[in-house]
Design a protein around this motif. Structure first.
Motif, PDB file in Angstrom:
ATOM      1  N   ASN A 310       0.829  -1.209   0.000  1.00  9.97           N
ATOM      2  CA  ASN A 310       0.000   0.000   0.000  1.00  9.97           C
ATOM      3  C   ASN A 310       0.866   1.263   0.000  1.00  9.97           C
ATOM      4  O   ASN A 310       0.535   2.242  -0.671  1.00  9.97           O
ATOM      5  N   ALA A 311       1.962   1.225   0.729  1.00 10.64           N
ATOM      6  CA  ALA A 311       2.852   2.402   0.760  1.00 10.64           C
ATOM      7  C   ALA A 311       3.335   2.718  -0.658  1.00 10.64           C
ATOM      8  O   ALA A 311       3.293   3.877  -1.100  1.00 10.64           O
ATOM      9  N   ALA A 312       3.752   1.679  -1.389  1.00 13.52           N
ATOM     10  CA  ALA A 312       4.248   1.889  -2.756  1.00 13.52           C
ATOM     11  C   ALA A 312       3.110   2.341  -3.678  1.00 13.52           C
ATOM     12  O   ALA A 312       3.287   3.228  -4.527  1.00 13.52           O
ATOM     13  N   PHE A 313       1.943   1.749  -3.476  1.00 14.67           N
ATOM     14  CA  PHE A 313       0.787   2.070  -4.331  1.00 14.67           C
ATOM     15  C   PHE A 313       0.345   3.525  -4.118  1.00 14.67           C
ATOM     16  O   PHE A 313       0.127   4.267  -5.086  1.00 14.67           O
ATOM     17  N   VAL A 314       0.219   3.924  -2.852  1.00 13.05           N
ATOM     18  CA  VAL A 314      -0.221   5.296  -2.546  1.00 13.05           C
ATOM     19  C   VAL A 314       0.763   6.305  -3.147  1.00 13.05           C
ATOM     20  O   VAL A 314       0.371   7.297  -3.764  1.00 13.05           O
ATOM     21  N   LYS A 315       2.056   5.999  -3.009  1.00 17.08           N
ATOM     22  CA  LYS A 315       3.095   6.904  -3.525  1.00 17.08           C
ATOM     23  C   LYS A 315       2.982   7.036  -5.057  1.00 17.08           C
ATOM     24  O   LYS A 315       2.982   8.141  -5.608  1.00 17.08           O
ATOM     25  N   ALA A 316       2.870   5.885  -5.717  1.00 20.94           N
ATOM     26  CA  ALA A 316       2.807   5.901  -7.190  1.00 20.94           C
ATOM     27  C   ALA A 316       1.525   6.570  -7.674  1.00 20.94           C
ATOM     28  O   ALA A 316       1.526   7.328  -8.653  1.00 20.94           O
ATOM     29  N   TYR A 317       0.426   6.300  -6.989  1.00 20.94           N
ATOM     30  CA  TYR A 317      -0.877   6.860  -7.389  1.00 20.94           C
ATOM     31  C   TYR A 317      -0.856   8.377  -7.223  1.00 20.94           C
ATOM     32  O   TYR A 317      -1.299   9.114  -8.096  1.00 20.94           O
ATOM     33  N   GLN A 318      -0.303   8.822  -6.070  1.00 22.21           N
ATOM     34  CA  GLN A 318      -0.249  10.265  -5.833  1.00 22.21           C
ATOM     35  C   GLN A 318       0.637  10.951  -6.865  1.00 22.21           C
ATOM     36  O   GLN A 318       0.306  12.027  -7.359  1.00 22.21           O
ATOM     37  N   ALA A 319       1.738  10.292  -7.216  1.00 20.16           N
ATOM     38  CA  ALA A 319       2.639  10.886  -8.218  1.00 20.16           C
ATOM     39  C   ALA A 319       1.947  10.960  -9.582  1.00 20.16           C
ATOM     40  O   ALA A 319       2.108  11.932 -10.316  1.00 20.16           O
ATOM     41  N   ALA A 320       1.153   9.954  -9.895  1.00 22.61           N
ATOM     42  CA  ALA A 320       0.515   9.913 -11.226  1.00 22.61           C
ATOM     43  C   ALA A 320      -0.681  10.843 -11.323  1.00 22.61           C
ATOM     44  O   ALA A 320      -0.923  11.449 -12.366  1.00 22.61           O
ATOM     45  N   TYR A 321      -1.476  10.939 -10.251  1.00 21.24           N
ATOM     46  CA  TYR A 321      -2.772  11.634 -10.365  1.00 21.24           C
ATOM     47  C   TYR A 321      -2.933  12.802  -9.391  1.00 21.24           C
ATOM     48  O   TYR A 321      -4.002  13.413  -9.359  1.00 21.24           O
ATOM     49  N   ASP A 322      -1.932  13.041  -8.556  1.00 21.31           N
ATOM     50  CA  ASP A 322      -2.036  14.091  -7.538  1.00 21.31           C
ATOM     51  C   ASP A 322      -3.311  13.910  -6.698  1.00 21.31           C
ATOM     52  O   ASP A 322      -4.050  14.854  -6.421  1.00 21.31           O
ATOM     53  N   ALA A 323      -3.587  12.667  -6.348  1.00 19.35           N
ATOM     54  CA  ALA A 323      -4.774  12.324  -5.555  1.00 19.35           C
ATOM     55  C   ALA A 323      -4.479  11.043  -4.790  1.00 19.35           C
ATOM     56  O   ALA A 323      -3.559  10.295  -5.152  1.00 19.35           O
ATOM     57  N   SER A 324      -5.264  10.789  -3.748  1.00 21.25           N
ATOM     58  CA  SER A 324      -5.074   9.551  -2.984  1.00 21.25           C
ATOM     59  C   SER A 324      -5.918   8.431  -3.585  1.00 21.25           C
ATOM     60  O   SER A 324      -7.037   8.679  -4.033  1.00 21.25           O
TER      61      SER A 324
END
Ligand code: BEZ
Length: 405
Positions: A310-324
Protein backbone atom coordinates in the motif's frame (compact mmCIF):
# COMPACT_ATOMS: atom_id res chain seq x y z
CA UNK A 1 2.28 2.06 -24.92
CA UNK A 2 0.52 5.14 -23.62
CA UNK A 3 0.07 6.29 -27.22
CA UNK A 4 -1.71 3.11 -28.21
CA UNK A 5 -4.07 3.17 -25.28
CA UNK A 6 -4.81 6.88 -25.73
CA UNK A 7 -5.44 6.41 -29.40
CA UNK A 8 -7.85 3.53 -28.95
CA UNK A 9 -9.92 5.77 -26.70
CA UNK A 10 -9.83 8.77 -29.01
CA UNK A 11 -10.95 6.62 -31.95
CA UNK A 12 -14.40 6.45 -30.38
CA UNK A 13 -14.78 10.17 -29.76
CA UNK A 14 -15.03 11.92 -33.06
CA UNK A 15 -13.85 11.98 -36.62
CA UNK A 16 -11.13 14.60 -36.30
CA UNK A 17 -9.62 12.86 -33.33
CA UNK A 18 -9.95 9.55 -35.13
CA UNK A 19 -7.82 10.74 -38.05
CA UNK A 20 -5.05 11.83 -35.71
CA UNK A 21 -5.45 8.72 -33.61
CA UNK A 22 -5.21 6.43 -36.64
CA UNK A 23 -1.86 7.94 -37.54
CA UNK A 24 -0.59 7.53 -33.98
CA UNK A 25 -2.00 4.04 -33.78
CA UNK A 26 -0.37 3.00 -37.06
CA UNK A 27 2.96 4.34 -35.88
CA UNK A 28 2.66 2.60 -32.55
CA UNK A 29 1.52 -0.63 -34.17
CA UNK A 30 4.52 -0.55 -36.46
CA UNK A 31 6.76 -0.38 -33.42
CA UNK A 32 4.87 -3.09 -31.60
CA UNK A 33 4.59 -5.39 -34.59
CA UNK A 34 0.81 -5.79 -34.35
CA UNK A 35 -1.33 -5.92 -37.48
CA UNK A 36 -4.05 -3.30 -37.48
CA UNK A 37 -5.41 -4.61 -40.79
CA UNK A 38 -6.50 -7.84 -39.20
CA UNK A 39 -10.17 -8.25 -38.31
CA UNK A 40 -10.71 -7.32 -34.65
CA UNK A 41 -11.33 -10.86 -33.43
CA UNK A 42 -8.27 -12.25 -35.15
CA UNK A 43 -6.07 -9.40 -33.98
CA UNK A 44 -7.07 -10.01 -30.37
CA UNK A 45 -6.66 -13.76 -30.63
CA UNK A 46 -3.30 -14.01 -32.39
CA UNK A 47 -0.42 -15.22 -30.27
CA UNK A 48 1.88 -12.29 -29.55
CA UNK A 49 -0.52 -9.71 -30.95
CA UNK A 50 -1.92 -6.91 -28.83
CA UNK A 51 -4.64 -7.99 -26.45
CA UNK A 52 -7.86 -5.99 -26.54
CA UNK A 53 -9.43 -5.26 -23.18
CA UNK A 54 -12.64 -3.38 -22.44
CA UNK A 55 -12.88 -1.02 -19.47
CA UNK A 56 -16.57 -0.65 -18.58
CA UNK A 57 -16.99 2.02 -15.88
CA UNK A 58 -19.36 4.92 -15.16
CA UNK A 59 -18.08 7.99 -16.96
CA UNK A 60 -21.38 9.77 -16.29
CA UNK A 61 -24.04 9.79 -13.57
CA UNK A 62 -23.96 9.54 -9.80
CA UNK A 63 -21.08 7.01 -9.79
CA UNK A 64 -18.84 8.83 -12.32
CA UNK A 65 -16.18 9.64 -9.65
CA UNK A 66 -15.92 5.92 -8.86
CA UNK A 67 -15.38 5.19 -12.54
CA UNK A 68 -12.56 7.73 -12.68
CA UNK A 69 -10.83 6.09 -9.71
CA UNK A 70 -11.15 2.68 -11.38
CA UNK A 71 -9.71 3.96 -14.64
CA UNK A 72 -6.81 5.52 -12.72
CA UNK A 73 -6.10 2.25 -10.90
CA UNK A 74 -6.25 0.20 -14.10
CA UNK A 75 -4.08 2.69 -16.00
CA UNK A 76 -1.52 2.80 -13.18
CA UNK A 77 -1.06 -0.98 -13.34
CA UNK A 78 -0.51 -0.78 -17.10
CA UNK A 79 1.90 2.12 -16.77
CA UNK A 80 3.89 0.14 -14.20
CA UNK A 81 3.97 -2.90 -16.53
CA UNK A 82 5.07 -1.34 -19.79
CA UNK A 83 1.50 -1.14 -21.06
CA UNK A 84 1.35 -4.95 -21.20
CA UNK A 85 -0.97 -7.66 -19.92
CA UNK A 86 0.20 -11.25 -20.19
CA UNK A 87 3.34 -9.98 -21.93
CA UNK A 88 1.25 -8.51 -24.75
CA UNK A 89 0.56 -4.90 -25.58
CA UNK A 90 -2.78 -3.97 -24.02
CA UNK A 91 -5.21 -2.01 -26.15
CA UNK A 92 -7.91 -0.65 -23.88
CA UNK A 93 -11.31 0.48 -25.10
CA UNK A 94 -13.36 2.41 -22.57
CA UNK A 95 -17.13 2.35 -22.40
CA UNK A 96 -19.52 4.29 -20.16
CA UNK A 97 -21.79 2.07 -18.07
CA UNK A 98 -23.85 5.12 -17.05
CA UNK A 99 -26.35 4.79 -14.20
CA UNK A 100 -28.23 1.60 -14.96
CA UNK A 101 -28.76 -1.42 -17.25
CA UNK A 102 -30.38 0.76 -19.92
CA UNK A 103 -26.94 2.29 -20.59
CA UNK A 104 -24.68 -0.42 -19.18
CA UNK A 105 -25.97 -3.33 -21.26
CA UNK A 106 -25.55 -1.63 -24.68
CA UNK A 107 -22.08 -0.41 -23.67
CA UNK A 108 -21.01 -3.95 -22.72
CA UNK A 109 -22.60 -5.40 -25.86
CA UNK A 110 -20.57 -3.03 -28.02
CA UNK A 111 -17.33 -4.04 -26.31
CA UNK A 112 -18.03 -7.74 -26.83
CA UNK A 113 -19.68 -7.80 -30.24
CA UNK A 114 -18.23 -4.82 -32.08
CA UNK A 115 -14.88 -4.15 -30.43
CA UNK A 116 -14.29 -7.90 -29.94
CA UNK A 117 -12.34 -7.52 -26.74
CA UNK A 118 -10.69 -10.55 -25.16
CA UNK A 119 -11.93 -9.60 -21.67
CA UNK A 120 -13.73 -6.78 -19.87
CA UNK A 121 -12.82 -5.17 -16.54
CA UNK A 122 -15.06 -2.85 -14.54
CA UNK A 123 -18.76 -2.44 -13.67
CA UNK A 124 -19.64 -0.38 -10.61
CA UNK A 125 -23.40 -0.89 -10.35
CA UNK A 126 -24.95 -4.18 -9.18
CA UNK A 127 -28.00 -3.83 -11.44
CA UNK A 128 -25.69 -3.49 -14.45
CA UNK A 129 -23.60 -6.49 -13.39
CA UNK A 130 -26.76 -8.59 -13.24
CA UNK A 131 -27.90 -7.15 -16.59
CA UNK A 132 -24.70 -8.05 -18.46
CA UNK A 133 -24.08 -11.48 -16.87
CA UNK A 134 -25.71 -13.50 -19.67
CA UNK A 135 -23.94 -11.53 -22.39
CA UNK A 136 -20.53 -12.61 -21.08
CA UNK A 137 -21.62 -16.13 -20.24
CA UNK A 138 -23.05 -16.73 -23.71
CA UNK A 139 -20.21 -14.98 -25.60
CA UNK A 140 -17.66 -16.90 -23.44
CA UNK A 141 -15.74 -13.69 -22.75
CA UNK A 142 -14.34 -13.15 -19.23
CA UNK A 143 -15.76 -10.28 -17.17
CA UNK A 144 -13.63 -9.24 -14.20
CA UNK A 145 -15.95 -7.19 -12.01
CA UNK A 146 -13.94 -4.52 -10.22
CA UNK A 147 -16.71 -3.17 -8.03
CA UNK A 148 -20.38 -4.21 -8.37
CA UNK A 149 -21.27 -6.33 -5.34
CA UNK A 150 -24.44 -8.12 -6.56
CA UNK A 151 -24.63 -11.31 -4.49
CA UNK A 152 -26.14 -13.51 -7.21
CA UNK A 153 -23.28 -12.79 -9.66
CA UNK A 154 -21.11 -15.18 -7.68
CA UNK A 155 -24.06 -17.08 -6.20
CA UNK A 156 -27.20 -18.33 -7.91
CA UNK A 157 -26.13 -16.77 -11.23
CA UNK A 158 -22.45 -17.71 -11.09
CA UNK A 159 -20.71 -18.16 -14.43
CA UNK A 160 -17.37 -19.65 -15.46
CA UNK A 161 -16.80 -16.31 -17.21
CA UNK A 162 -17.55 -13.90 -14.36
CA UNK A 163 -14.92 -13.16 -11.69
CA UNK A 164 -14.79 -10.40 -9.09
CA UNK A 165 -11.86 -8.53 -7.51
CA UNK A 166 -14.13 -6.48 -5.25
CA UNK A 167 -16.61 -7.84 -2.65
CA UNK A 168 -20.14 -9.17 -2.41
CA UNK A 169 -22.79 -6.83 -1.01
CA UNK A 170 -23.49 -9.43 1.68
CA UNK A 171 -19.87 -9.96 2.76
CA UNK A 172 -18.83 -6.33 3.26
CA UNK A 173 -21.87 -5.65 5.47
CA UNK A 174 -22.04 -8.99 7.28
CA UNK A 175 -18.51 -8.23 8.46
CA UNK A 176 -19.60 -5.34 10.70
CA UNK A 177 -23.00 -6.51 12.04
CA UNK A 178 -21.78 -8.03 15.31
CA UNK A 179 -19.52 -5.04 16.01
CA UNK A 180 -22.43 -2.59 15.69
CA UNK A 181 -24.65 -4.85 17.84
CA UNK A 182 -22.01 -4.80 20.56
CA UNK A 183 -21.72 -0.98 20.41
CA UNK A 184 -25.52 -0.66 20.59
CA UNK A 185 -25.78 -2.85 23.70
CA UNK A 186 -29.47 -3.61 23.12
CA UNK A 187 -30.45 -0.24 21.54
CA UNK A 188 -31.83 -0.18 18.00
CA UNK A 189 -30.54 1.20 14.67
CA UNK A 190 -32.36 2.74 11.71
CA UNK A 191 -31.40 1.65 8.17
CA UNK A 192 -31.10 3.87 5.06
CA UNK A 193 -29.89 2.95 1.55
CA UNK A 194 -30.66 3.64 -2.12
CA UNK A 195 -33.55 1.73 -3.64
CA UNK A 196 -31.80 -0.65 -6.05
CA UNK A 197 -30.15 -4.07 -5.94
CA UNK A 198 -27.03 -3.04 -4.01
CA UNK A 199 -28.93 -1.01 -1.41
CA UNK A 200 -31.26 -3.89 -0.58
CA UNK A 201 -28.50 -6.52 -0.56
CA UNK A 202 -26.11 -4.46 1.55
CA UNK A 203 -28.75 -3.83 4.20
CA UNK A 204 -29.79 -7.51 4.17
CA UNK A 205 -26.16 -8.50 4.80
CA UNK A 206 -25.91 -6.10 7.74
CA UNK A 207 -29.25 -7.16 9.25
CA UNK A 208 -28.26 -10.83 9.08
CA UNK A 209 -25.29 -10.59 11.41
CA UNK A 210 -26.53 -7.58 13.39
CA UNK A 211 -29.76 -9.30 14.46
CA UNK A 212 -27.97 -12.65 14.95
CA UNK A 213 -25.79 -10.83 17.49
CA UNK A 214 -28.86 -9.46 19.30
CA UNK A 215 -29.19 -6.12 17.43
CA UNK A 216 -32.61 -4.52 16.89
CA UNK A 217 -33.81 -2.63 13.78
CA UNK A 218 -36.16 0.32 14.50
CA UNK A 219 -37.06 0.82 10.83
CA UNK A 220 -35.66 1.07 7.30
CA UNK A 221 -36.12 3.19 4.20
CA UNK A 222 -34.87 2.89 0.63
CA UNK A 223 -34.47 6.23 -1.14
CA UNK A 224 -34.93 6.72 -4.92
CA UNK A 225 -31.52 5.88 -6.47
CA UNK A 226 -29.73 8.69 -8.27
CA UNK A 227 -32.64 11.11 -7.71
CA UNK A 228 -32.57 11.91 -4.00
CA UNK A 229 -30.94 15.22 -3.21
CA UNK A 230 -32.92 16.13 -0.11
CA UNK A 231 -32.53 13.52 2.61
CA UNK A 232 -34.29 15.59 5.31
CA UNK A 233 -37.64 13.73 5.20
CA UNK A 234 -35.82 10.40 5.61
CA UNK A 235 -33.58 11.73 8.37
CA UNK A 236 -36.60 13.10 10.27
CA UNK A 237 -38.19 9.68 10.13
CA UNK A 238 -34.98 8.03 11.34
CA UNK A 239 -34.81 10.45 14.27
CA UNK A 240 -38.48 9.95 15.18
CA UNK A 241 -38.00 6.15 15.15
CA UNK A 242 -36.22 6.32 18.50
CA UNK A 243 -33.20 4.46 17.13
CA UNK A 244 -29.88 5.12 18.86
CA UNK A 245 -27.83 4.98 15.60
CA UNK A 246 -28.15 4.83 11.80
CA UNK A 247 -26.62 2.24 9.46
CA UNK A 248 -26.36 3.32 5.81
CA UNK A 249 -25.00 2.55 2.36
CA UNK A 250 -24.52 5.37 -0.12
CA UNK A 251 -21.69 5.98 -2.59
CA UNK A 252 -20.51 8.76 -4.89
CA UNK A 253 -22.56 11.96 -5.06
CA UNK A 254 -25.32 10.48 -2.87
CA UNK A 255 -22.84 9.74 -0.08
CA UNK A 256 -21.68 13.38 -0.06
CA UNK A 257 -25.23 14.78 0.19
CA UNK A 258 -26.33 12.19 2.78
CA UNK A 259 -23.42 12.67 5.19
CA UNK A 260 -23.43 16.47 4.94
CA UNK A 261 -27.19 16.65 5.57
CA UNK A 262 -26.92 14.13 8.42
CA UNK A 263 -24.51 16.52 10.12
CA UNK A 264 -26.40 19.71 9.21
CA UNK A 265 -29.58 18.18 10.63
CA UNK A 266 -27.77 17.79 13.95
CA UNK A 267 -27.82 13.98 13.96
CA UNK A 268 -24.03 13.40 14.15
CA UNK A 269 -24.05 14.29 17.85
CA UNK A 270 -27.21 12.33 18.69
CA UNK A 271 -27.11 9.17 16.56
CA UNK A 272 -23.72 7.67 15.58
CA UNK A 273 -23.54 6.81 11.89
CA UNK A 274 -22.27 3.40 10.71
CA UNK A 275 -22.17 1.92 7.23
CA UNK A 276 -20.36 0.07 4.50
CA UNK A 277 -17.15 1.90 3.64
CA UNK A 278 -18.41 3.35 0.36
CA UNK A 279 -20.16 5.98 2.52
CA UNK A 280 -16.87 7.75 3.26
CA UNK A 281 -14.56 6.43 0.54
CA UNK A 282 -12.26 8.52 -1.62
CA UNK A 283 -13.26 11.85 -3.09
CA UNK A 284 -16.54 11.81 -1.21
CA UNK A 285 -14.65 12.02 2.10
CA UNK A 286 -12.84 15.18 1.03
CA UNK A 287 -16.20 16.72 0.06
CA UNK A 288 -17.82 15.65 3.35
CA UNK A 289 -14.91 17.03 5.37
CA UNK A 290 -15.56 17.45 9.10
CA UNK A 291 -19.18 16.28 8.70
CA UNK A 292 -17.87 12.72 8.36
CA UNK A 293 -15.77 12.62 11.53
CA UNK A 294 -16.72 9.69 13.77
CA UNK A 295 -18.44 7.58 11.08
CA UNK A 296 -17.47 3.91 11.42
CA UNK A 297 -17.47 1.65 8.38
CA UNK A 298 -16.52 -1.76 7.05
CA UNK A 299 -14.35 -2.11 3.93
CA UNK A 300 -11.56 -4.22 2.50
CA UNK A 301 -9.30 -1.20 1.94
CA UNK A 302 -8.26 2.15 3.35
CA UNK A 303 -5.45 4.22 1.87
CA UNK A 304 -4.25 4.45 5.49
CA UNK A 305 -3.39 0.71 5.61
CA UNK A 306 0.12 0.11 6.84
CA UNK A 307 1.73 -2.46 4.52
CA UNK A 308 4.57 -2.19 1.96
CA UNK A 309 2.33 -2.81 -1.07
CA UNK A 310 0.00 0.00 0.00
CA UNK A 311 2.85 2.40 0.76
CA UNK A 312 4.25 1.89 -2.76
CA UNK A 313 0.79 2.07 -4.33
CA UNK A 314 -0.22 5.30 -2.55
CA UNK A 315 3.09 6.90 -3.53
CA UNK A 316 2.81 5.90 -7.19
CA UNK A 317 -0.88 6.86 -7.39
CA UNK A 318 -0.25 10.27 -5.83
CA UNK A 319 2.64 10.89 -8.22
CA UNK A 320 0.51 9.91 -11.23
CA UNK A 321 -2.77 11.63 -10.36
CA UNK A 322 -2.04 14.09 -7.54
CA UNK A 323 -4.77 12.32 -5.55
CA UNK A 324 -5.07 9.55 -2.98
CA UNK A 325 -6.18 6.10 -4.14
CA UNK A 326 -9.52 4.58 -3.16
CA UNK A 327 -10.99 1.11 -2.89
CA UNK A 328 -12.24 1.56 -6.47
CA UNK A 329 -8.70 2.24 -7.70
CA UNK A 330 -7.37 -0.84 -5.89
CA UNK A 331 -10.11 -3.14 -7.18
CA UNK A 332 -9.31 -2.12 -10.77
CA UNK A 333 -5.53 -2.25 -10.17
CA UNK A 334 -5.95 -5.79 -8.83
CA UNK A 335 -8.23 -6.72 -11.74
CA UNK A 336 -5.42 -5.74 -14.10
CA UNK A 337 -2.99 -7.82 -12.00
CA UNK A 338 -5.28 -10.87 -12.08
CA UNK A 339 -5.85 -10.54 -15.82
CA UNK A 340 -2.11 -10.10 -16.39
CA UNK A 341 -1.38 -13.36 -14.59
CA UNK A 342 -4.27 -15.17 -16.28
CA UNK A 343 -3.23 -14.10 -19.77
CA UNK A 344 0.29 -15.38 -19.06
CA UNK A 345 -1.05 -18.72 -17.75
CA UNK A 346 -3.78 -19.32 -20.35
CA UNK A 347 -3.31 -22.38 -22.61
CA UNK A 348 -4.54 -20.43 -25.61
CA UNK A 349 -6.07 -17.09 -26.45
CA UNK A 350 -9.72 -18.07 -26.15
CA UNK A 351 -12.11 -16.58 -23.59
CA UNK A 352 -12.54 -20.08 -22.16
CA UNK A 353 -8.80 -20.47 -21.58
CA UNK A 354 -8.46 -16.99 -20.04
CA UNK A 355 -11.45 -17.57 -17.74
CA UNK A 356 -10.04 -20.93 -16.66
CA UNK A 357 -6.63 -19.36 -16.01
CA UNK A 358 -8.21 -16.76 -13.71
CA UNK A 359 -8.77 -19.67 -11.37
CA UNK A 360 -5.03 -20.37 -11.22
CA UNK A 361 -3.65 -16.91 -10.47
CA UNK A 362 -3.19 -17.64 -6.75
CA UNK A 363 -2.42 -14.96 -4.21
CA UNK A 364 -2.43 -11.33 -5.32
CA UNK A 365 -0.07 -9.14 -3.27
CA UNK A 366 -2.41 -6.18 -3.10
CA UNK A 367 -2.43 -2.76 -1.40
CA UNK A 368 -5.49 -4.09 0.49
CA UNK A 369 -3.40 -6.98 1.86
CA UNK A 370 -3.01 -10.40 0.23
CA UNK A 371 -6.11 -11.98 -1.29
CA UNK A 372 -7.01 -14.82 -3.67
CA UNK A 373 -10.10 -15.86 -5.60
CA UNK A 374 -12.28 -18.28 -3.66
CA UNK A 375 -14.18 -21.15 -5.21
CA UNK A 376 -17.13 -18.84 -5.97
CA UNK A 377 -14.85 -16.35 -7.88
CA UNK A 378 -15.04 -13.71 -5.09
CA UNK A 379 -11.94 -12.53 -3.20
CA UNK A 380 -11.06 -14.19 0.07
CA UNK A 381 -9.91 -11.08 1.91
CA UNK A 382 -9.79 -9.15 5.18
CA UNK A 383 -12.46 -6.59 6.04
CA UNK A 384 -11.31 -3.63 8.15
CA UNK A 385 -13.15 -1.53 10.71
CA UNK A 386 -12.48 2.11 9.81
CA UNK A 387 -13.30 5.34 11.60
CA UNK A 388 -13.20 8.78 10.03
CA UNK A 389 -10.67 10.86 11.96
CA UNK A 390 -8.81 14.10 11.48
CA UNK A 391 -5.09 13.45 11.18
CA UNK A 392 -2.52 16.16 10.46
CA UNK A 393 -5.19 18.47 9.13
CA UNK A 394 -6.71 15.87 6.79
CA UNK A 395 -9.87 13.78 7.22
CA UNK A 396 -9.03 10.07 6.74
CA UNK A 397 -10.49 6.59 7.13
CA UNK A 398 -8.26 5.41 9.99
CA UNK A 399 -8.06 1.63 10.32
CA UNK A 400 -9.08 0.76 13.90
CA UNK A 401 -9.33 -3.02 13.60
CA UNK A 402 -10.00 -6.12 11.53
CA UNK A 403 -13.51 -7.55 11.25
CA UNK A 404 -13.82 -11.27 11.73
CA UNK A 405 -17.43 -12.24 11.00
C1 BEZ B 1 -23.09 -1.62 -6.35
O1 BEZ B 1 -24.02 -1.21 -7.08
O2 BEZ B 1 -22.86 -2.82 -6.20
C2 BEZ B 1 -22.20 -0.63 -5.65
C3 BEZ B 1 -22.08 0.66 -6.11
C4 BEZ B 1 -21.25 1.56 -5.47
C5 BEZ B 1 -20.52 1.15 -4.38
C6 BEZ B 1 -20.64 -0.14 -3.91
C7 BEZ B 1 -21.48 -1.04 -4.54
Amino acid sequence: MKLVRGASVRLRHGAAAAVAATAVLALAAGCAGSSLDQPAAESSASKGAAVKVGLLVPLSGVYAPLGKDMKNGFDLYLDQHDGKLGGREAKVTEADEGEGPQTGVPAATKLVQQDKVAAVVGVVNSAIALGVRNLFDEAKIPLVIANAGANDITGSQASDYVWRTAFSNAAVNEAIGATVAKDMAGKSVYILAPDYAAGKEQMAGFKKTFTAAGGKVAGEQYTPFGKTQDFQPYLSKAERSGAAAVYAFYAGAEAVAFVKQYDQFGLSDKMPLYGSGFLTEGGVLAAQGGAAIGIKTSLHYSNQLDNPENAAFVKAYQAAYDASPTVYSVQAYDAAAALDKALKAADDESGAAIAKALGTVGEIASPRGPWRFGANHDPEQTYYLREVKEQNGAVVNAVIGELTN
